[in-house]
Design a protein around this motif. Structure first.
Motif, PDB file in Angstrom:
ATOM      1  N   ARG A 106       0.888  -1.143  -0.053  1.00 13.49           N
ATOM      2  CA  ARG A 106      -0.047  -0.017  -0.178  1.00 13.49           C
ATOM      3  C   ARG A 106       0.881   1.342  -0.055  1.00 13.49           C
ATOM      4  O   ARG A 106       2.096   1.198   0.625  1.00 13.49           O
ATOM      5  N   PRO A 107       0.562   2.121  -0.651  1.00 14.42           N
ATOM      6  CA  PRO A 107       1.080   3.456  -0.797  1.00 14.42           C
ATOM      7  C   PRO A 107       1.401   4.085   0.681  1.00 14.42           C
ATOM      8  O   PRO A 107       0.311   3.999   1.497  1.00 14.42           O
ATOM      9  N   ALA A 108       2.591   4.719   1.177  1.00 13.74           N
ATOM     10  CA  ALA A 108       2.676   5.492   2.539  1.00 13.74           C
ATOM     11  C   ALA A 108       1.649   6.616   2.613  1.00 13.74           C
ATOM     12  O   ALA A 108       1.398   7.382   1.767  1.00 13.74           O
ATOM     13  N   ARG A 109       1.001   6.444   3.748  1.00 10.77           N
ATOM     14  CA  ARG A 109       0.090   7.486   3.902  1.00 10.77           C
ATOM     15  C   ARG A 109       0.618   8.955   4.181  1.00 10.77           C
ATOM     16  O   ARG A 109       1.766   9.006   4.908  1.00 10.77           O
ATOM     17  N   LYS A 110       0.348  10.015   3.532  1.00  5.25           N
ATOM     18  CA  LYS A 110       0.565  11.474   4.118  1.00  5.25           C
ATOM     19  C   LYS A 110       0.382  11.641   5.284  1.00  5.25           C
ATOM     20  O   LYS A 110      -0.672  11.252   5.946  1.00  5.25           O
ATOM     21  N   PRO A 111       1.512  12.261   6.086  1.00  7.38           N
ATOM     22  CA  PRO A 111       1.326  12.765   7.314  1.00  7.38           C
ATOM     23  C   PRO A 111       0.126  13.806   7.482  1.00  7.38           C
ATOM     24  O   PRO A 111      -0.029  14.472   6.368  1.00  7.38           O
ATOM     25  N   PHE A 112      -0.429  14.073   8.666  1.00  8.56           N
ATOM     26  CA  PHE A 112      -1.675  14.974   8.648  1.00  8.56           C
ATOM     27  C   PHE A 112      -0.857  16.227   8.707  1.00  8.56           C
ATOM     28  O   PHE A 112       0.357  16.350   9.322  1.00  8.56           O
ATOM     29  N   ARG A 136       9.320  -4.388  38.583  1.00 11.38           N
ATOM     30  CA  ARG A 136      10.666  -3.327  38.212  1.00 11.38           C
ATOM     31  C   ARG A 136      10.520  -3.098  36.829  1.00 11.38           C
ATOM     32  O   ARG A 136      11.383  -3.728  36.107  1.00 11.38           O
ATOM     33  N   ILE A 137       9.726  -2.353  36.326  1.00  8.36           N
ATOM     34  CA  ILE A 137       9.566  -2.091  35.067  1.00  8.36           C
ATOM     35  C   ILE A 137       9.890  -0.489  34.704  1.00  8.36           C
ATOM     36  O   ILE A 137       9.620   0.329  35.665  1.00  8.36           O
ATOM     37  N   VAL A 138      10.606  -0.119  33.544  1.00 11.38           N
ATOM     38  CA  VAL A 138      11.050   1.345  33.360  1.00 11.38           C
ATOM     39  C   VAL A 138      10.663   1.442  31.891  1.00 11.38           C
ATOM     40  O   VAL A 138      10.772   0.777  31.044  1.00 11.38           O
ATOM     41  N   LYS A 139      10.145   2.716  31.639  1.00  9.26           N
ATOM     42  CA  LYS A 139       9.636   3.145  30.408  1.00  9.26           C
ATOM     43  C   LYS A 139      10.926   3.339  29.508  1.00  9.26           C
ATOM     44  O   LYS A 139      11.843   3.878  29.656  1.00  9.26           O
ATOM     45  N   MET A 140      10.814   2.814  28.303  1.00 12.99           N
ATOM     46  CA  MET A 140      11.929   2.692  27.140  1.00 12.99           C
ATOM     47  C   MET A 140      11.592   3.436  26.034  1.00 12.99           C
ATOM     48  O   MET A 140      12.336   3.623  25.247  1.00 12.99           O
ATOM     49  N   GLY A 141      10.294   3.893  25.889  1.00 17.59           N
ATOM     50  CA  GLY A 141       9.738   4.736  24.646  1.00 17.59           C
ATOM     51  C   GLY A 141       8.402   4.548  24.664  1.00 17.59           C
ATOM     52  O   GLY A 141       7.660   4.007  25.612  1.00 17.59           O
ATOM     53  N   GLU A 142       8.117   4.933  23.512  1.00 23.38           N
ATOM     54  CA  GLU A 142       6.482   4.752  23.348  1.00 23.38           C
ATOM     55  C   GLU A 142       6.211   4.613  21.632  1.00 23.38           C
ATOM     56  O   GLU A 142       7.036   5.182  20.834  1.00 23.38           O
ATOM     57  N   ASP A 143       4.895   4.277  21.272  1.00 20.60           N
ATOM     58  CA  ASP A 143       4.753   4.280  19.997  1.00 20.60           C
ATOM     59  C   ASP A 143       3.189   5.125  19.838  1.00 20.60           C
ATOM     60  O   ASP A 143       2.383   5.120  20.640  1.00 20.60           O
ATOM     61  N   VAL A 144       3.399   5.942  18.790  1.00 18.63           N
ATOM     62  CA  VAL A 144       2.297   7.119  18.614  1.00 18.63           C
ATOM     63  C   VAL A 144       1.428   6.733  17.238  1.00 18.63           C
ATOM     64  O   VAL A 144       2.245   6.451  16.320  1.00 18.63           O
ATOM     65  N   THR A 145       0.299   6.640  17.422  1.00 16.25           N
ATOM     66  CA  THR A 145      -0.741   6.291  16.300  1.00 16.25           C
ATOM     67  C   THR A 145      -1.472   7.425  16.104  1.00 16.25           C
ATOM     68  O   THR A 145      -2.198   7.633  17.189  1.00 16.25           O
ATOM     69  N   GLU A 146      -1.530   8.133  15.035  1.00 20.52           N
ATOM     70  CA  GLU A 146      -2.343   9.171  14.684  1.00 20.52           C
ATOM     71  C   GLU A 146      -3.491   8.901  13.986  1.00 20.52           C
ATOM     72  O   GLU A 146      -3.449   8.143  13.191  1.00 20.52           O
ATOM     73  N   SER A 147      -4.691   9.343  14.418  1.00 16.95           N
ATOM     74  CA  SER A 147      -5.682   9.377  13.567  1.00 16.95           C
ATOM     75  C   SER A 147      -6.440  10.793  13.632  1.00 16.95           C
ATOM     76  O   SER A 147      -6.648  11.389  14.412  1.00 16.95           O
ATOM     77  N   LEU A 148      -7.261  10.904  12.537  1.00 17.61           N
ATOM     78  CA  LEU A 148      -7.851  12.192  12.079  1.00 17.61           C
ATOM     79  C   LEU A 148      -9.328  12.199  12.863  1.00 17.61           C
ATOM     80  O   LEU A 148     -10.272  11.089  12.359  1.00 17.61           O
ATOM     81  N   GLU A 149      -9.633  13.348  13.412  1.00 15.97           N
ATOM     82  CA  GLU A 149     -11.058  13.594  14.104  1.00 15.97           C
ATOM     83  C   GLU A 149     -11.312  14.849  13.876  1.00 15.97           C
ATOM     84  O   GLU A 149     -10.686  15.692  13.614  1.00 15.97           O
ATOM     85  N   VAL A 150     -12.842  14.977  13.963  1.00 18.92           N
ATOM     86  CA  VAL A 150     -13.367  16.345  13.537  1.00 18.92           C
ATOM     87  C   VAL A 150     -14.195  16.635  14.783  1.00 18.92           C
ATOM     88  O   VAL A 150     -14.801  15.891  15.514  1.00 18.92           O
ATOM     89  N   ILE A 151     -14.258  18.191  15.196  1.00 16.14           N
ATOM     90  CA  ILE A 151     -14.980  18.557  16.187  1.00 16.14           C
ATOM     91  C   ILE A 151     -16.225  19.352  15.570  1.00 16.14           C
ATOM     92  O   ILE A 151     -15.977  20.005  14.842  1.00 16.14           O
ATOM     93  N   PRO A 152     -17.610  18.747  15.979  1.00 11.16           N
ATOM     94  CA  PRO A 152     -18.481  19.478  15.404  1.00 11.16           C
ATOM     95  C   PRO A 152     -18.804  20.760  15.454  1.00 11.16           C
ATOM     96  O   PRO A 152     -18.182  21.557  16.498  1.00 11.16           O
TER      97      PRO A 152
END
Length: 547
Positions: A106-112, A136-152
């Motif tokens: 699939r073609p790469a989605r354009k960033p918002f 004993r767990i330590v944060k090593m990073g995060e994954d961010v998933t973006e979704s487009l939403e609209v405010i009425p």
């Protein structure tokens, strides 16, 4: 175990095996459908690319290819929707199964866009290891998933407060003056007014539909109230319209065209007309900004373009409609208008004779049988005219002098050859031959060929009148939404607003944002600074502010 119990167990096992085979067959069918959908989409993509490449090679005037591309794009949209549906079903029936033939890159989605605000929604993190249960767990990073939403859409009431003060010495009351509003009584803000105007005239949404939508959002605004505001805004925007009108009629060359508009009348509707006069100097690198002027009339008599262009002289690009003959009269004062005819109209008459499907369709509509064969003479004419179009595309955007020199060197031999070829072919035809009628459209009447060939000696003239046709395209689409104009004054008001909105679009300006800013600033703007609100100056002001 009794014999009956054993038979029941055997039947249940057979039933379970049959259900398993049925489920497997259903999954295979779903996967096969997904593969077919993906394959069909790839095929349609390739066909669309081929059609576009052919169009780029043979020119934008290939009308049959333009229709083919539109049909392929519509078909491709349906196929992509079907593919998404099949993919979802395949994943639901076999979430762990992956079919290699179905997976397609699939073609790469354009960033918002970066200017959109971001809202972080953080999923609650685990408090212990999901594997061993250790804390004993330590944060090593995060994954961010973006979704487009609209405010009425949000409505609000702005309260403008003017405090009163009284003087202890003279007992006089002091209070700041009330602010000016775009319309009388000022109950509607400029953004609301601009939205109503743009929805009605830019998006072709009648006021009754707007009122229904506002009511569903909790804001009751009657139809008559909205109509009052539209009329008041037209009065407020009159100075801007006058400046656009003066700018258009200051041009040395104009495009002109008209389209039908149903007008409410007794017992039904009558066919009225909406005229456009368009200034666009960009094809010959002119420095003036593009603009459009619209006018309304109840019929198509010659007196209307004569009145619209009273006092104007220059070159008028239009079709061969006889209503423009009044402004081209040699006795006209201060001077007659020079006529330049549209080659797209002339080419279209030959193209219709070379288009099998169009001929068959028109014949079926009239109850006639049409032989599905292309007229070789009409096809030859189309090919000859296409060569002229191809040469013209190479010089678009050059200066008027450069365009004239290129036409004299490259295009004039083709035009002269076409003229001689048409005269020779017509001499061998019956006057009732459809191809002869298409040739006569360019050659028969006095001075018509001169009007077609006038572009060779003047680099400012375009080969076609397509700019005016594009300016009327939105109106043709909007007729299906608003059905008819309610009155003569309603038609005049529509022409008034179309002049503003189309001019803004021609200058790459958002019409709604521009109208909102103009309505907000217009009450306090001195007359000497009104040109700052014209679309081409307004966009430059925004760019300077952004810089």
């Amino acid at each position: 175990m009794s014999e009956t119990t054993w038979e029941i167990a055997v039947l249940r096992a057979a039933l379970a095996a049959a259900e398993a085979r049925a489920s497997a067959a259903e999954r295979e069918l779903t996967q096969a459908r997904a593969v077919v959908s993906a394959s069909e989409e790839v095929i349609q993509h390739l066909r669309l690319q081929i059609a576009k490449l052919r169009r780029d090679q043979y020119g934008h005037s290939a009308e049959r290819q333009a229709r083919l591309i539109e049909q392929l794009e519509m078909r491709l949209e349906d196929l992509e929707t079907d593919l998404a549906d099949d993919r979802a079903k395949a994943e639901a029936t076999a979430p762990k199964a992956v079919v290699a033939a179905f997976e397609r890159r699939r073609p790469a989605r354009k960033p918002f866009p970066d200017h959109l605000p971001r809202e972080r929604v953080v999923i609650e993190a685990p408090s212990a290891c999901t594997c061993c249960g250790s804390a004993r767990i330590v944060k090593m990073g995060e994954d961010v998933t973006e979704s487009l939403e609209v405010i009425p859409r949000q409505w609000k009431v702005i309260q403008t407060v003017r405090e009163k003060f009284t003087c202890r010495d003279c007992e006089r009351i002091s209070q700041p003056p009330a602010p000016f509003h775009p319309t009388p009584r000022g109950w509607a803000g400029p953004n609301l007014l601009a939205m109503v105007l743009f929805e009605k005239f830019g998006q072709h949404q009648p006021l009754n539909r707007q009122a229904e939508r506002y009511a569903k959002e909790g804001v009751e605004i009657s139809l008559s109230t909205l109509a009052d505001q539209v009329g008041a805004c037209a009065v407020a925007l009159q100075p801007i319209h006058d400046l656009i009108r003066a700018h258009v009629l200051a041009a040395e060359r104009l495009h002109a065209d008209d389209t039908t508009v149903p007008l409410m009348a007794k017992g039904g509707t009558q066919t009225a007309r909406l005229w456009t006069y368009l200034r666009d100097d960009r094809p010959f690198a002119g420095g003036a900004s593009p603009a459009a002027l619209y006018s309304f009339s109840t019929d198509r008599r010659m007196e209307h373009p004569t009145r619209h262009l009273a006092g104007w002289t220059g070159i008028l690009q239009a079709d061969a409609y006889g209503g423009y003959n009044g402004v081209c009269d040699a006795a006209r004062k201060p001077a007659p208008v020079l006529r330049a005819l549209c080659w797209s109209h002339a080419r279209r008459k030959f193209f219709e004779l070379a288009d099998i499907k169009a001929a068959a369709k028109n014949g079926a509509r009239k109850g006639k049988k049409v032989a599905e064969e292309i007229s070789p003479i009409a096809m030859d004419a189309v090919k000859r005219i296409d060569l002229i179009f191809e040469a013209e595309r190479e010089i678009s955007g050059l200066s008027a002098v450069a365009r004239r020199d290129a036409r004299q060197r490259l295009v004039r031999p083709m035009v002269d050859d076409l003229h001689d070829w048409m005269r020779a072919e017509r001499a061998r035809m019956s006057k009732h031959n459809p191809v002869a009628k298409a040739i006569n459209y360019m050659l028969d009447e006095d001075g018509r060929w001169d009007a077609f060939a006038r572009f060779l000696d003047d680099g400012r003239i375009c080969l076609t009148n397509n700019a005016a046709e594009r300016a009327l395209r939105g109106i043709a689409l909007g007729r299906k939404a608003w059905l008819f104009a309610g009155s003569h004054r309603g038609g005049d008001r529509a022409a008034f607003m179309y002049s503003l909105i189309v001019t803004a679009r021609m200058n790459d300006v958002d019409p709604q944002a521009w109208l909102a800013d103009v309505l907000a600033r217009l009450p306090d703007m001195p007359l000497s600074r009104l040109p700052e609100l014209l679309p081409w100056h307004w966009s430059q002001t925004l760019q300077r502010k952004a810089a």
